[in-house]
Design a protein around this motif. Structure first.
Motif, PDB file in Angstrom:
ATOM      1  N   TRP A 120       0.803  -1.221   0.000  1.00  8.78           N
ATOM      2  CA  TRP A 120       0.000   0.000   0.000  1.00  8.78           C
ATOM      3  C   TRP A 120       0.843   1.282   0.000  1.00  8.78           C
ATOM      4  O   TRP A 120       0.509   2.229  -0.716  1.00  8.78           O
ATOM      5  CB  TRP A 120      -0.980  -0.019   1.174  1.00  8.78           C
ATOM      6  CG  TRP A 120      -1.918   1.138   1.154  1.00  8.78           C
ATOM      7  CD1 TRP A 120      -1.941   2.188   2.033  1.00  8.78           C
ATOM      8  CD2 TRP A 120      -2.970   1.395   0.222  1.00  8.78           C
ATOM      9  NE1 TRP A 120      -2.935   3.066   1.706  1.00  8.78           N
ATOM     10  CE2 TRP A 120      -3.584   2.598   0.592  1.00  8.78           C
ATOM     11  CE3 TRP A 120      -3.446   0.713  -0.896  1.00  8.78           C
ATOM     12  CZ2 TRP A 120      -4.649   3.150  -0.109  1.00  8.78           C
ATOM     13  CZ3 TRP A 120      -4.511   1.255  -1.597  1.00  8.78           C
ATOM     14  CH2 TRP A 120      -5.097   2.460  -1.203  1.00  8.78           C
ATOM     15  N   PRO A 121       1.947   1.368   0.750  1.00  8.69           N
ATOM     16  CA  PRO A 121       2.737   2.617   0.718  1.00  8.69           C
ATOM     17  C   PRO A 121       3.247   2.970  -0.681  1.00  8.69           C
ATOM     18  O   PRO A 121       3.342   4.147  -1.024  1.00  8.69           O
ATOM     19  CB  PRO A 121       3.902   2.335   1.674  1.00  8.69           C
ATOM     20  CG  PRO A 121       3.375   1.285   2.597  1.00  8.69           C
ATOM     21  CD  PRO A 121       2.471   0.429   1.750  1.00  8.69           C
ATOM     22  N   TYR A 122       3.550   1.970  -1.502  1.00  8.63           N
ATOM     23  CA  TYR A 122       4.003   2.240  -2.863  1.00  8.63           C
ATOM     24  C   TYR A 122       2.880   2.848  -3.697  1.00  8.63           C
ATOM     25  O   TYR A 122       3.101   3.772  -4.479  1.00  8.63           O
ATOM     26  CB  TYR A 122       4.521   0.953  -3.529  1.00  8.63           C
ATOM     27  CG  TYR A 122       5.760   0.421  -2.871  1.00  8.63           C
ATOM     28  CD1 TYR A 122       7.019   0.891  -3.224  1.00  8.63           C
ATOM     29  CD2 TYR A 122       5.675  -0.555  -1.871  1.00  8.63           C
ATOM     30  CE1 TYR A 122       8.173   0.399  -2.611  1.00  8.63           C
ATOM     31  CE2 TYR A 122       6.811  -1.043  -1.252  1.00  8.63           C
ATOM     32  CZ  TYR A 122       8.054  -0.565  -1.623  1.00  8.63           C
ATOM     33  OH  TYR A 122       9.180  -1.045  -1.018  1.00  8.63           O
ATOM     34  N   ALA A 123       1.667   2.334  -3.546  1.00  9.61           N
ATOM     35  CA  ALA A 123       0.516   2.874  -4.271  1.00  9.61           C
ATOM     36  C   ALA A 123       0.228   4.303  -3.823  1.00  9.61           C
ATOM     37  O   ALA A 123      -0.022   5.185  -4.650  1.00  9.61           O
ATOM     38  CB  ALA A 123      -0.707   1.980  -4.065  1.00  9.61           C
ATOM     39  N   ARG A 124       0.247   4.530  -2.516  1.00 12.87           N
ATOM     40  CA  ARG A 124       0.011   5.884  -1.983  1.00 12.87           C
ATOM     41  C   ARG A 124       1.028   6.864  -2.549  1.00 12.87           C
ATOM     42  O   ARG A 124       0.690   7.969  -2.976  1.00 12.87           O
ATOM     43  CB  ARG A 124       0.135   5.905  -0.455  1.00 12.87           C
ATOM     44  CG  ARG A 124      -1.012   5.295   0.270  1.00 12.87           C
ATOM     45  CD  ARG A 124      -0.853   5.494   1.777  1.00 12.87           C
ATOM     46  NE  ARG A 124      -1.175   6.877   2.102  1.00 12.87           N
ATOM     47  CZ  ARG A 124      -0.613   7.578   3.080  1.00 12.87           C
ATOM     48  NH1 ARG A 124       0.306   7.040   3.843  1.00 12.87           N
ATOM     49  NH2 ARG A 124      -0.972   8.812   3.321  1.00 12.87           N
ATOM     50  N   ASN A 125       2.292   6.478  -2.536  1.00 10.82           N
ATOM     51  CA  ASN A 125       3.349   7.343  -3.040  1.00 10.82           C
ATOM     52  C   ASN A 125       3.158   7.632  -4.526  1.00 10.82           C
ATOM     53  O   ASN A 125       3.323   8.769  -4.973  1.00 10.82           O
ATOM     54  CB  ASN A 125       4.715   6.718  -2.787  1.00 10.82           C
ATOM     55  CG  ASN A 125       5.830   7.609  -3.281  1.00 10.82           C
ATOM     56  OD1 ASN A 125       6.007   8.717  -2.823  1.00 10.82           O
ATOM     57  ND2 ASN A 125       6.557   7.114  -4.272  1.00 10.82           N
ATOM     58  N   PHE A 126       2.814   6.614  -5.293  1.00  8.80           N
ATOM     59  CA  PHE A 126       2.618   6.822  -6.732  1.00  8.80           C
ATOM     60  C   PHE A 126       1.507   7.833  -6.989  1.00  8.80           C
ATOM     61  O   PHE A 126       1.674   8.770  -7.777  1.00  8.80           O
ATOM     62  CB  PHE A 126       2.299   5.502  -7.443  1.00  8.80           C
ATOM     63  CG  PHE A 126       1.818   5.721  -8.849  1.00  8.80           C
ATOM     64  CD1 PHE A 126       2.707   6.131  -9.839  1.00  8.80           C
ATOM     65  CD2 PHE A 126       0.485   5.578  -9.180  1.00  8.80           C
ATOM     66  CE1 PHE A 126       2.265   6.377 -11.128  1.00  8.80           C
ATOM     67  CE2 PHE A 126       0.030   5.821 -10.460  1.00  8.80           C
ATOM     68  CZ  PHE A 126       0.924   6.223 -11.446  1.00  8.80           C
ATOM     69  N   THR A 129       2.624  11.421  -5.900  1.00 12.96           N
ATOM     70  CA  THR A 129       3.658  11.980  -6.776  1.00 12.96           C
ATOM     71  C   THR A 129       3.108  12.257  -8.175  1.00 12.96           C
ATOM     72  O   THR A 129       3.339  13.330  -8.741  1.00 12.96           O
ATOM     73  CB  THR A 129       4.860  11.018  -6.855  1.00 12.96           C
ATOM     74  OG1 THR A 129       5.361  10.804  -5.530  1.00 12.96           O
ATOM     75  CG2 THR A 129       5.963  11.563  -7.742  1.00 12.96           C
ATOM     76  N   ALA A 130       2.383  11.296  -8.739  1.00 14.53           N
ATOM     77  CA  ALA A 130       1.851  11.464 -10.096  1.00 14.53           C
ATOM     78  C   ALA A 130       0.842  12.610 -10.162  1.00 14.53           C
ATOM     79  O   ALA A 130       0.826  13.364 -11.145  1.00 14.53           O
ATOM     80  CB  ALA A 130       1.220  10.165 -10.580  1.00 14.53           C
ATOM     81  N   SER A 131       0.026  12.763  -9.127  1.00 17.64           N
ATOM     82  CA  SER A 131      -0.942  13.863  -9.143  1.00 17.64           C
ATOM     83  C   SER A 131      -0.213  15.209  -9.108  1.00 17.64           C
ATOM     84  O   SER A 131      -0.591  16.147  -9.819  1.00 17.64           O
ATOM     85  CB  SER A 131      -1.945  13.735  -7.993  1.00 17.64           C
ATOM     86  OG  SER A 131      -1.320  13.768  -6.730  1.00 17.64           O
ATOM     87  N   ALA A 132       0.831  15.317  -8.326  1.00 17.45           N
ATOM     88  CA  ALA A 132       1.613  16.558  -8.288  1.00 17.45           C
ATOM     89  C   ALA A 132       2.292  16.804  -9.639  1.00 17.45           C
ATOM     90  O   ALA A 132       2.334  17.945 -10.121  1.00 17.45           O
ATOM     91  CB  ALA A 132       2.648  16.504  -7.172  1.00 17.45           C
ATOM     92  N   GLN A 133       2.788  15.759 -10.275  1.00 18.99           N
ATOM     93  CA  GLN A 133       3.441  15.912 -11.575  1.00 18.99           C
ATOM     94  C   GLN A 133       2.456  16.336 -12.663  1.00 18.99           C
ATOM     95  O   GLN A 133       2.847  16.963 -13.643  1.00 18.99           O
ATOM     96  CB  GLN A 133       4.153  14.622 -11.971  1.00 18.99           C
ATOM     97  CG  GLN A 133       5.376  14.355 -11.122  1.00 18.99           C
ATOM     98  CD  GLN A 133       5.986  12.988 -11.368  1.00 18.99           C
ATOM     99  OE1 GLN A 133       5.345  12.079 -11.898  1.00 18.99           O
ATOM    100  NE2 GLN A 133       7.251  12.842 -10.978  1.00 18.99           N
ATOM    101  N   LEU A 134       1.175  16.007 -12.498  1.00 19.58           N
ATOM    102  CA  LEU A 134       0.147  16.443 -13.439  1.00 19.58           C
ATOM    103  C   LEU A 134      -0.314  17.873 -13.163  1.00 19.58           C
ATOM    104  O   LEU A 134      -1.174  18.400 -13.859  1.00 19.58           O
ATOM    105  CB  LEU A 134      -1.065  15.505 -13.390  1.00 19.58           C
ATOM    106  CG  LEU A 134      -0.899  14.133 -14.030  1.00 19.58           C
ATOM    107  CD1 LEU A 134      -2.128  13.270 -13.783  1.00 19.58           C
ATOM    108  CD2 LEU A 134      -0.635  14.256 -15.531  1.00 19.58           C
TER     109      LEU A 134
END
Length: 167
Positions: A120-126, A129-134
């Motif tokens: 779960w921590p990997y999914a949360r991080n993705f 991070t991806a939302s900020a990059q968008l």
């Protein structure tokens, strides 16, 4: 949505025995998707519904090894009535090795609890991070917790992310 854990004492004891017996060999991201959607983007500080679904499975590898595969699909929207303003999909596999072979039911219980704690921590991080990059407000999925709260659909112990996201 929660993932049901066993209620029977013996299965819980067996799950604890497996957790002591197993080694996490590897975690690999197998696919990602991050894209803007058709729905309206929320303003900073406004609440949103970060709905997500989790699909998982277990496969055997060799004599005592097994893999846990998860796909987490997050479709945030301003409200449940509106279309999602983005979509994030995170696919991951964890490889485990045990000292002995375990029944399929125990491996499935392990997937719903221990493997979720690992992945779960990997999914949360993705998603964050991806939302900020968008260029979006970072979307924070809730932490994963093992809970004994009763669910309306059956009253089983559940392992699940703890709450809906509100920004």
């Amino acid at each position: 949505r929660g993932l049901a854990l066993p209620r029977e004492g013996r299965r819980v004891t067996t799950l604890v025995e497996l957790a002591k017996d197993v080694d996490l060999v590897d975690i690999r991201t197998t696919g990602t998707l991050a894209r803007l959607g058709p729905g309206p983007i929320p303003e900073f500080g406004k609440p949103m519904d970060a709905s997500f679904t989790i699909k998982g499975g277990v496969s055997r590898e060799g004599e005592n090894g097994f893999n846990v595969v998860f796909a987490i699909d997050c479709r945030p929207r301003r409200t449940r009535e509106e279309r999602e303003f983005s979509r994030f999909v995170y696919r991951v596999v964890a490889r485990y090795r045990a000292q002995k072979s375990w029944p399929e039911a125990v491996l499935n219980d392990f997937m719903r609890s221990n493997a979720m704690i690992h992945l779960w921590p990997y999914a949360r991080n993705f998603v964050q991070t991806a939302s900020a990059q968008l260029g979006l407000i970072p979307i924070l999925l809730p932490p994963f917790r093992v809970s004994s709260r009763s669910e309306p659909s059956g009253g089983q112990e559940v392992a699940r992310p703890s709450a809906r996201t509100g920004q």
